[in-house]
Design a protein around this motif. Structure first.
Motif, short mmCIF file in Angstrom:
data_model
loop_
_atom_site.label_atom_id
_atom_site.label_comp_id
_atom_site.label_asym_id
_atom_site.label_seq_id
_atom_site.Cartn_x
_atom_site.Cartn_y
_atom_site.Cartn_z
N ILE A 85 0.85 -1.18 0.00
CA ILE A 85 0.00 0.00 0.00
C ILE A 85 0.89 1.24 0.00
CG2 ILE A 85 -1.87 1.22 1.18
CD1 ILE A 85 -2.23 -1.49 2.81
N PRO A 86 0.74 2.12 -0.98
CA PRO A 86 1.54 3.35 -0.96
C PRO A 86 1.31 4.11 0.35
CG PRO A 86 0.43 3.11 -3.06
CD PRO A 86 -0.14 2.06 -2.15
N PHE A 87 2.40 4.50 0.99
CA PHE A 87 2.37 5.14 2.30
C PHE A 87 3.02 6.51 2.17
CE2 PHE A 87 2.09 4.18 6.92
CZ PHE A 87 2.66 5.34 7.42
N VAL A 88 2.21 7.56 2.39
CA VAL A 88 2.68 8.94 2.22
C VAL A 88 2.43 9.70 3.52
CG1 VAL A 88 2.34 11.08 0.93
CG2 VAL A 88 2.20 8.87 -0.25
N GLN A 126 -2.20 16.06 -6.23
CA GLN A 126 -0.93 15.58 -6.78
C GLN A 126 -0.65 14.15 -6.34
OE1 GLN A 126 2.56 17.61 -5.22
NE2 GLN A 126 3.48 17.57 -7.24
N ILE A 127 -0.86 13.87 -5.07
CA ILE A 127 -0.60 12.52 -4.53
C ILE A 127 -1.50 11.49 -5.20
CG2 ILE A 127 -0.74 11.08 -2.46
CD1 ILE A 127 -0.02 13.70 -0.86
N ILE A 128 -2.80 11.78 -5.25
CA ILE A 128 -3.77 10.82 -5.80
C ILE A 128 -3.54 10.62 -7.30
CG2 ILE A 128 -6.22 10.45 -6.31
CD1 ILE A 128 -6.79 11.62 -3.50
N GLU A 129 -3.31 11.69 -8.03
CA GLU A 129 -3.06 11.54 -9.48
C GLU A 129 -1.82 10.70 -9.75
OE1 GLU A 129 -3.01 15.50 -11.12
OE2 GLU A 129 -5.20 15.59 -11.21
N TYR A 130 -0.78 10.91 -8.96
CA TYR A 130 0.44 10.12 -9.13
C TYR A 130 0.15 8.63 -8.93
CZ TYR A 130 5.02 8.08 -8.31
OH TYR A 130 6.12 7.29 -8.36
N LEU A 135 2.34 2.30 -11.91
CA LEU A 135 2.29 0.84 -11.84
C LEU A 135 2.78 0.43 -10.46
CD1 LEU A 135 3.63 -0.32 -15.31
CD2 LEU A 135 1.27 -0.30 -14.47
N HIS A 136 2.29 -0.72 -10.03
CA HIS A 136 2.49 -1.14 -8.66
C HIS A 136 2.50 -2.67 -8.61
CE1 HIS A 136 1.24 -1.61 -4.46
NE2 HIS A 136 1.80 -0.44 -4.29
#
Length: 141
Positions: A85-88, A126-130, A135-136
């Motif tokens: 899970i991307p963690f920001v 910006q975060i969500i669009e990225y 790819l993940h």
């Protein structure tokens, strides 16, 4: 990562929760947004849910378990690491030591929360669009 999965916001400030929710809604993002006020409650959710969250937006300074401690627990769990899970970090606590510690813990981003709603909106956009275009490991190719 699932593009349809929920966005998890771990934020103890109710005003910031509201602003984050409003920004995501204004963007027209259809993903459910789930809020937790501390890392401990979020960790319990991650360990027990069958859902594949799309994204984690996390504060650093929180009661019970802070954001860095949560990230360390995720890194120590093979089950949670495999969810990828991307963690920001999206936090007001920002200094060079915290940024270094965050990236040492393999976060995928660190944002100092904008003091204005418009600034916060653009950060979240910006975060969500990225992540929607990235790819993940768990993305269908």
């Amino acid at each position: 990562m699932s593009l349809q999965g929920p966005i998890i916001s771990i934020e103890d400030d109710e005003d910031d929760q509201y602003l984050i929710g409003q920004a995501i809604q204004r963007l027209g993002v259809v993903n459910e947004v789930i809020f937790f006020a501390n890392g401990q409650d979020a960790l319990h959710y991650f360990e027990n849910t069958q859902q594949q969250p799309f994204l984690i937006l996390c504060d650093i300074n929180m009661p019970l378990m802070n954001g860095l401690e949560l990230r360390q627990y995720i890194n120590q769990s093979e089950y949670l690491r495999r969810k990828s899970i991307p963690f920001v970090f999206l936090t007001t606590a920002a200094n060079s030591q915290l940024v270094r510690m965050a990236y040492d813990a393999t976060v995928q981003g660190f944002y100092k929360k904008s003091p204005s709603y418009d600034g916060l909106f653009h950060q979240i956009k910006q975060i969500i669009e990225y992540w929607k275009s990235c790819l993940h490991p768990n993305s269908p190719l």
